[in-house]
Design a protein around this motif. Structure first.
Motif, PDB file in Angstrom:
ATOM      1  N   ASN A  72       0.829  -1.207   0.000  1.00 56.56           N
ATOM      2  CA  ASN A  72       0.000   0.000   0.000  1.00 56.56           C
ATOM      3  C   ASN A  72       0.865   1.260   0.000  1.00 56.56           C
ATOM      4  O   ASN A  72       0.590   2.222  -0.715  1.00 56.56           O
ATOM      5  N   GLN A  73       1.905   1.227   0.812  1.00 55.34           N
ATOM      6  CA  GLN A  73       2.829   2.366   0.873  1.00 55.34           C
ATOM      7  C   GLN A  73       3.369   2.679  -0.517  1.00 55.34           C
ATOM      8  O   GLN A  73       3.454   3.848  -0.912  1.00 55.34           O
ATOM      9  N   ALA A  74       3.711   1.632  -1.257  1.00 54.51           N
ATOM     10  CA  ALA A  74       4.274   1.830  -2.597  1.00 54.51           C
ATOM     11  C   ALA A  74       3.261   2.523  -3.507  1.00 54.51           C
ATOM     12  O   ALA A  74       3.620   3.404  -4.296  1.00 54.51           O
ATOM     13  N   VAL A  75       1.998   2.147  -3.386  1.00 58.45           N
ATOM     14  CA  VAL A  75       0.978   2.778  -4.229  1.00 58.45           C
ATOM     15  C   VAL A  75       0.810   4.247  -3.843  1.00 58.45           C
ATOM     16  O   VAL A  75       0.839   5.140  -4.697  1.00 58.45           O
ATOM     17  N   TYR A  76       0.662   4.503  -2.555  1.00 60.55           N
ATOM     18  CA  TYR A  76       0.496   5.903  -2.121  1.00 60.55           C
ATOM     19  C   TYR A  76       1.667   6.753  -2.606  1.00 60.55           C
ATOM     20  O   TYR A  76       1.509   7.836  -3.142  1.00 60.55           O
ATOM     21  N   TYR A  77       2.878   6.215  -2.376  1.00 62.02           N
ATOM     22  CA  TYR A  77       4.086   6.970  -2.690  1.00 62.02           C
ATOM     23  C   TYR A  77       4.228   7.199  -4.193  1.00 62.02           C
ATOM     24  O   TYR A  77       4.833   8.172  -4.637  1.00 62.02           O
ATOM     25  N   SER A  78       3.622   6.309  -4.989  1.00 64.00           N
ATOM     26  CA  SER A  78       3.761   6.454  -6.444  1.00 64.00           C
ATOM     27  C   SER A  78       2.844   7.542  -7.002  1.00 64.00           C
ATOM     28  O   SER A  78       3.159   8.145  -8.021  1.00 64.00           O
ATOM     29  N   ASP A  87       7.097   0.396  -9.624  1.00 61.71           N
ATOM     30  CA  ASP A  87       8.375  -0.279  -9.395  1.00 61.71           C
ATOM     31  C   ASP A  87       9.370   0.649  -8.697  1.00 61.71           C
ATOM     32  O   ASP A  87      10.055   0.250  -7.753  1.00 61.71           O
ATOM     33  N   LYS A  88       9.437   1.888  -9.133  1.00 57.83           N
ATOM     34  CA  LYS A  88      10.371   2.837  -8.496  1.00 57.83           C
ATOM     35  C   LYS A  88       9.951   3.141  -7.071  1.00 57.83           C
ATOM     36  O   LYS A  88      10.778   3.433  -6.206  1.00 57.83           O
ATOM     37  N   SER A  89       8.653   3.103  -6.853  1.00 57.87           N
ATOM     38  CA  SER A  89       8.145   3.408  -5.532  1.00 57.87           C
ATOM     39  C   SER A  89       8.455   2.279  -4.541  1.00 57.87           C
ATOM     40  O   SER A  89       8.742   2.513  -3.373  1.00 57.87           O
ATOM     41  N   VAL A  90       8.421   1.034  -5.038  1.00 62.86           N
ATOM     42  CA  VAL A  90       8.792  -0.107  -4.174  1.00 62.86           C
ATOM     43  C   VAL A  90      10.298  -0.045  -3.907  1.00 62.86           C
ATOM     44  O   VAL A  90      10.748  -0.055  -2.765  1.00 62.86           O
ATOM     45  N   PHE A  91      11.093   0.003  -4.969  1.00 63.56           N
ATOM     46  CA  PHE A  91      12.544   0.146  -4.871  1.00 63.56           C
ATOM     47  C   PHE A  91      13.031   1.113  -5.927  1.00 63.56           C
ATOM     48  O   PHE A  91      12.706   0.912  -7.091  1.00 63.56           O
ATOM     49  N   ILE A 104      -7.310   9.721  -3.775  1.00 66.57           N
ATOM     50  CA  ILE A 104      -7.393   8.260  -3.940  1.00 66.57           C
ATOM     51  C   ILE A 104      -8.494   7.730  -3.024  1.00 66.57           C
ATOM     52  O   ILE A 104      -8.677   8.233  -1.908  1.00 66.57           O
ATOM     53  N   ILE A 105      -9.240   6.753  -3.527  1.00 69.49           N
ATOM     54  CA  ILE A 105     -10.212   6.035  -2.702  1.00 69.49           C
ATOM     55  C   ILE A 105      -9.667   4.635  -2.483  1.00 69.49           C
ATOM     56  O   ILE A 105      -9.215   3.985  -3.437  1.00 69.49           O
ATOM     57  N   PRO A 147       2.655  14.382  -0.110  1.00 71.69           N
ATOM     58  CA  PRO A 147       2.237  14.628   1.274  1.00 71.69           C
ATOM     59  C   PRO A 147       1.111  15.660   1.310  1.00 71.69           C
ATOM     60  O   PRO A 147       1.141  16.643   0.568  1.00 71.69           O
ATOM     61  N   GLY A 148       0.108  15.413   2.130  1.00 70.81           N
ATOM     62  CA  GLY A 148      -1.021  16.342   2.218  1.00 70.81           C
ATOM     63  C   GLY A 148      -2.178  15.983   1.302  1.00 70.81           C
ATOM     64  O   GLY A 148      -3.273  16.531   1.444  1.00 70.81           O
ATOM     65  N   ASP A 149      -1.935  15.079   0.360  1.00 76.29           N
ATOM     66  CA  ASP A 149      -3.023  14.655  -0.532  1.00 76.29           C
ATOM     67  C   ASP A 149      -4.085  13.887   0.257  1.00 76.29           C
ATOM     68  O   ASP A 149      -3.849  13.440   1.375  1.00 76.29           O
TER      69      ASP A 149
END
Ligand SMILES: *Cc1c(COP(=O)(O)O)cnc(C)c1O
Length: 460
Positions: A145-151, A294-298, A213-214, A155-157
């Motif tokens: 989930n973190q990877a999706v959010y980060y992609s 992919d970049k968001s995961v690693f 995002i929902i 911050p603040g979204d």
């Protein structure tokens, strides 16, 4: 926070209920290394003789855990039992290997076997869930989930997700989780009358809150999720849609729950729940998001992948592609229905009035107003039935001592429990709930549970 999977473990482990005949502290006699079909000098040995020589304390704890799993009913809805093949893959030499990057594009030499394993995991996941792009490196569902959010978020979204008390997950924006601290979170709820997701309310909240995002997909929701309805709400406000199928990965793969793949922008999951592929996480998305995910995961959120866990995923996914897995997943759902009917037959109320998936959520307030979910959890654990106290919608107690209990059938179904056995389990659960203070009842139920466990051994 009691209802979050990650908060459950340490709170459930009452060992007081160990019954006569328990083999606690000794090797389970049914572990037979001669059936494992591995060479005698293999490092992965189920009798763990190397471990015992080096570290008897950890060896004892693992033997104890193994016996605990053999002799208790694992009904925590997020848990399951992986095969010995998955255990061997997870306990393999791949734990030694650094493989930062992706197959064919690693930052280190010597990754040819890591590449093979990761490609197998990816190809099998694509076949299982039909996703265009799959990343099998997330260490767990939360990291997925973190990877999706980060992609896709800054911050603040704004995140719109289901309230934790109504079945959501910590990683969907709870204040104790990074998501609740970095992002602006609003929540939707289940309908208080029906216990079903209030899709209409969700849509209205989306319109007023205007989320980026929902999040759909839940930890304690016993009903089929209408992915299209949530996608429509996301489309109406031009938000992304993350469908987190952590609990129901296996049900979706087997086609016994509708799939959000091809509907939602992102689909995430844990690989150790109903899909039975060992601890880990997974992200699925369309090709257009592949690079960003992919970049968001690693390197975005993780370093080197846990290649031994990726190997476990590959093996578990292969097993899930076998026709027997469909039968397994259908039986998980059938067993949950049998459990629901049995408990209701005893006068217990279930949130939403039943189940469509692998779990039931009992609301104790009507039938047993003096018994909290936490006390029910403790009494059942003493009788070798391991599940968790859980918040219910419109919770009137505290999250630490909630009004409900949650029970899942994935683990028992792996052991071979059928409808008749599930009915008995429902009867036993009711007996304890109805007489939670009686040591005699707890003892008798516990003894019967150990017998049942022997009838349905875990690792033969
Ligand atoms: C279990 C779960 C997760 C992930 O949990 P991990 O322990 O990090 O694998 C994420 N979302 C939901 C809805 C879950 O139930």
């Amino acid at each position: 926070m009691k209802s979050a999977d990650s908060m459950i473990g340490p709170m459930t482990g009452s060992m007081n209920g160990r019954m006569a005949g328990s083999m606690s502290g000794t090797y389970p006699s049914r572990v037979r290394t001669d059936r494992l079909n591995v060479p005698s000098n293999a490092t992965m040995r189920m009798d763990q003789e190397n471990l015992r020589a080096v570290d008897p304390a950890v060896a004892d704890a693992l033997a104890g855990e193994r016996t605990r799993q053999e002799e208790t009913l694992a009904m925590i809805a997020s848990e399951n039992h992986v095969s010995e093949a998955v255990l061997e893959a997870q306990g393999s030499v791949l734990t030694n290997k650094y493989a930062e990057g992706y197959p064919g594009a690693r930052y280190y030499a010597g990754c040819e076997y890591a590449d093979e394993v990761e490609e197998l995991a990816i190809d099998r996941a694509k076949e299982l869930w039909g996703a265009e792009h799959v990343n099998v490196q997330p260490h767990s569902g939360t990291q997925a989930n973190q990877a999706v959010y980060y992609s896709v978020l800054e911050p603040g979204d704004r995140i719109l997700s289901l309230d934790l008390n109504h079945g959501g997950h910590l990683s969907h924006g709870h204040p104790a989780n990074f998501t609740g601290q970095i992002y602006d979170v609003e929540q939707y709820e289940v309908d208080p009358e029906t216990g079903y997701i209030d899709y209409e309310g969700l849509r209205e909240t989306a319109e007023s809150f205007d989320p980026d995002i929902i999040v759909s997909g839940y930890s304690a929701y016993p009903r089929t999720v209408d992915w299209e309805a949530i996608q429509a709400a996301a489309d109406a406000v031009d938000a992304y849609h993350l469908a987190d199928i952590a609990h129901i990965t296996g049900l979706v793969a087997a086609g016994v729950h509708p799939s959000p793949v091809g509907v939602a922008d992102f689909v995430t999951g844990s690989t150790h729940k109903t899909i039975r592929a060992g601890r880990g996480g997974i992200v699925m998305c369309d090709e257009e998001f592949a690079d960003d995910v992919d970049k968001s995961v690693f390197p975005g959120g993780q370093g080197g992948p846990l290649m031994h866990n990726v190997a476990g995923k590959a093996v578990g996914f292969k097993e899930a592609l076998e026709p027997e897995f469909e039968e397994y997943a259908q039986t998980v759902v059938d067993n949950a229905e049998t459990l629901a009917e049995t408990l209701q037959g005893h006068g217990l109320s279930l949130v939403s009035g039943g189940t469509d998936n692998h779990l039931v959520l009992v609301d104790l307030r009507e039938s047993h107003p003096d018994l909290s979910g936490g006390d029910a959890e403790d009494a059942l654990a003493a009788a070798n039935v391991v599940l968790n106290g859980n918040t219910v919608p419109d919770e009137t107690r505290s999250p630490f001592d909630p009004s409900g209990i949650r029970a899942g059938t994935a683990g028992l179904t792996t052991r071979g429990f059928d409808a008749e056995a599930m009915r008995e389990v429902g009867d036993l659960i009711h007996r304890v709930i109805d007489d939670a203070e009686s040591e005699d009842v707890i003892y008798e139920v516990g003894e019967r549970v150990v017998e049942l466990c022997r009838e349905y051994p875990l690792y033969e």
